[in-house]
Design a protein around this motif. Structure first.
Motif, mmCIF file in Angstrom:
data_model
loop_
_atom_site.group_PDB
_atom_site.id
_atom_site.type_symbol
_atom_site.label_atom_id
_atom_site.label_comp_id
_atom_site.label_asym_id
_atom_site.label_seq_id
_atom_site.Cartn_x
_atom_site.Cartn_y
_atom_site.Cartn_z
ATOM 1 N N ALA A 5 -32.616 95.227 106.848
ATOM 2 C CA ALA A 5 -31.300 94.685 106.522
ATOM 3 C C ALA A 5 -30.740 95.544 105.225
ATOM 4 O O ALA A 5 -29.262 95.290 105.146
ATOM 5 N N ARG A 8 -28.142 98.122 106.300
ATOM 6 C CA ARG A 8 -27.139 97.797 107.212
ATOM 7 C C ARG A 8 -25.735 97.910 106.643
ATOM 8 O O ARG A 8 -25.508 97.913 105.659
ATOM 9 N N ARG A 27 -30.983 85.711 116.347
ATOM 10 C CA ARG A 27 -31.056 86.573 115.176
ATOM 11 C C ARG A 27 -30.207 85.976 114.063
ATOM 12 O O ARG A 27 -28.944 85.926 113.915
ATOM 13 N N ASN A 29 -29.747 86.597 109.706
ATOM 14 C CA ASN A 29 -29.909 87.531 108.587
ATOM 15 C C ASN A 29 -29.530 86.617 107.336
ATOM 16 O O ASN A 29 -28.431 86.252 107.225
ATOM 17 N N GLY A 32 -30.075 89.136 103.737
ATOM 18 C CA GLY A 32 -30.440 90.419 103.771
ATOM 19 C C GLY A 32 -31.646 90.440 104.480
ATOM 20 O O GLY A 32 -32.358 91.717 105.075
ATOM 21 N N LEU A 34 -34.242 89.739 107.831
ATOM 22 C CA LEU A 34 -33.795 89.482 109.174
ATOM 23 C C LEU A 34 -34.955 88.603 109.806
ATOM 24 O O LEU A 34 -36.079 89.040 109.761
ATOM 25 N N TRP A 66 -25.731 89.589 114.386
ATOM 26 C CA TRP A 66 -26.868 88.906 113.386
ATOM 27 C C TRP A 66 -25.859 87.419 112.732
ATOM 28 O O TRP A 66 -24.895 87.787 112.289
ATOM 29 N N LEU A 68 -25.157 85.075 110.124
ATOM 30 C CA LEU A 68 -25.361 85.212 108.422
ATOM 31 C C LEU A 68 -25.431 84.034 107.793
ATOM 32 O O LEU A 68 -24.708 83.246 107.998
#
Length: 301
Positions: A5, A8, A27, A29, A32, A34, A66, A68
């Motif tokens: 991450a 990314r 998935r 995040n 940062g 994952l 992903w 957040l």
């Protein structure tokens, strides 16, 4: 958890109310870090994570899909493990447990909050009964010194002092320097007694007057002798010095040999525990007189 991450691309996230199917994998995040988990895991308990994917609040995603979450991802894996299994073994460090409890409170995982709270209460209740004191053994033979060094996992500092070992007269500053060495020993004991074993050697089997020895893992790692012979015009004299900076440096270096099973943050045992609520470390109870000399080494209260 993945460490990718950090590299990314930073993009503007999108917001949606999409509800994944129960068998889908999600998935995440988290700050940062994952993670991937199933909707079945997230729906096991009535938490904020279940609410996030219920369609009642918007979900923010990056361009790769992903989800957040603006929180630290350090302990998020433990949150997921608790949702899966209903229990987790807590680390034997009060600071870590408090961080886990804060994260659990944010995600509304009330059972995990209670689990952490019980651990902290049990530890706090046992650790506040008596003040932490300090115990300094006094020895007089090499066998006694070897026994202590070989039967502890902590570093050892042995301070040998015997003013009567002198064959000659002392220089003018020697008596003051003997006291300064002794007071430095007391200050080090007060500051590091929970991490280092301190031993006072009365020096009956040694010709030294004032000497420091530093042991790690049962091996002599360093030695500082404070005594030397000087030649006056008509006689020899014994000079005792006070190399405080060198002594303090060696004391800090000996901490490299500290037992890794002890937590450097809270002093607790870091070895795996078979119990979810660990017992506190019983620290030695020692008695040391507070130093009264006005000259103190920088960095030592």
């Amino acid at each position: 958890m993945s460490s990718g991450a950090a590299d990314r691309e930073l993009v503007e996230p999108t917001t949606s109310f999409e509800v994944p199917a129960a068998e889908d994998y999600v998935r995440l995040n988290v700050g940062g870090a994952l993670y991937q988990t199933s909707m079945q895991t997230l729906n096991k308990r009535d938490t904020m994570l279940k609410t996030m994917f219920s369609g009642r609040i918007p979900i923010r995603r990056d361009t790769e899909g992903w989800v957040l979450i603006d929180r630290s991802g350090r302990h998020f894996g433990l949150i997921l493990d608790f949702l899966r299994d209903g229990t987790i073994p807590l680390p034997n460090c009060r600071y870590e447990v408090e961080q886990i409890m804060n994260e659990a409170a944010y995600y509304l995982v009330q059972d995990l909050v209670q689990h952490c709270s019980n651990w902290i209460a049990a530890r706090r209740g046992s650790s506040t009964k008596l003040p932490t004191l300090c115990y300094i053994p006094s020895i007089s033979t090499k066998e006694e010194a070897e026994t202590i060094v070989n039967h502890t996992t902590k570093p050892v500092i042995k301070f040998m002092i015997n003013r009567h070992n002198n064959k000659y007269s002392y220089t003018v500053q020697s008596d003051d320097n003997i006291l300064r060495n002794l007071e430095l020993f007391d200050r080090l004991c007060i500051k590091f007694h929970d991490r280092i074993v301190f031993v006072k050697d009365l020096g009956s089997e040694s010709a030294e007057v004032c000497q420091w020895k530093f042991y790690g893992k049962g091996v002599l790692r360093a030695e500082v002798s404070c005594t030397s012979i000087v030649y006056a015009t008509d006689k020899k004299q014994t000079k005792v010095e006070f190399p405080d900076s060198k002594i303090y440096d060696e004391a800090m270096c000996i901490l490299r040999y500290e037992d890794p099973s002890l937590c450097g943050r809270c002093g607790g045992d870091c070895m795996p525990s078979h119990s979810h609520i660990s017992h506190p470390i019983k620290k030695p109870y020692i008695l040391v007189a507070q130093p009264t000399h006005s000259n103190q080494t920088p960095g030592i209260p």
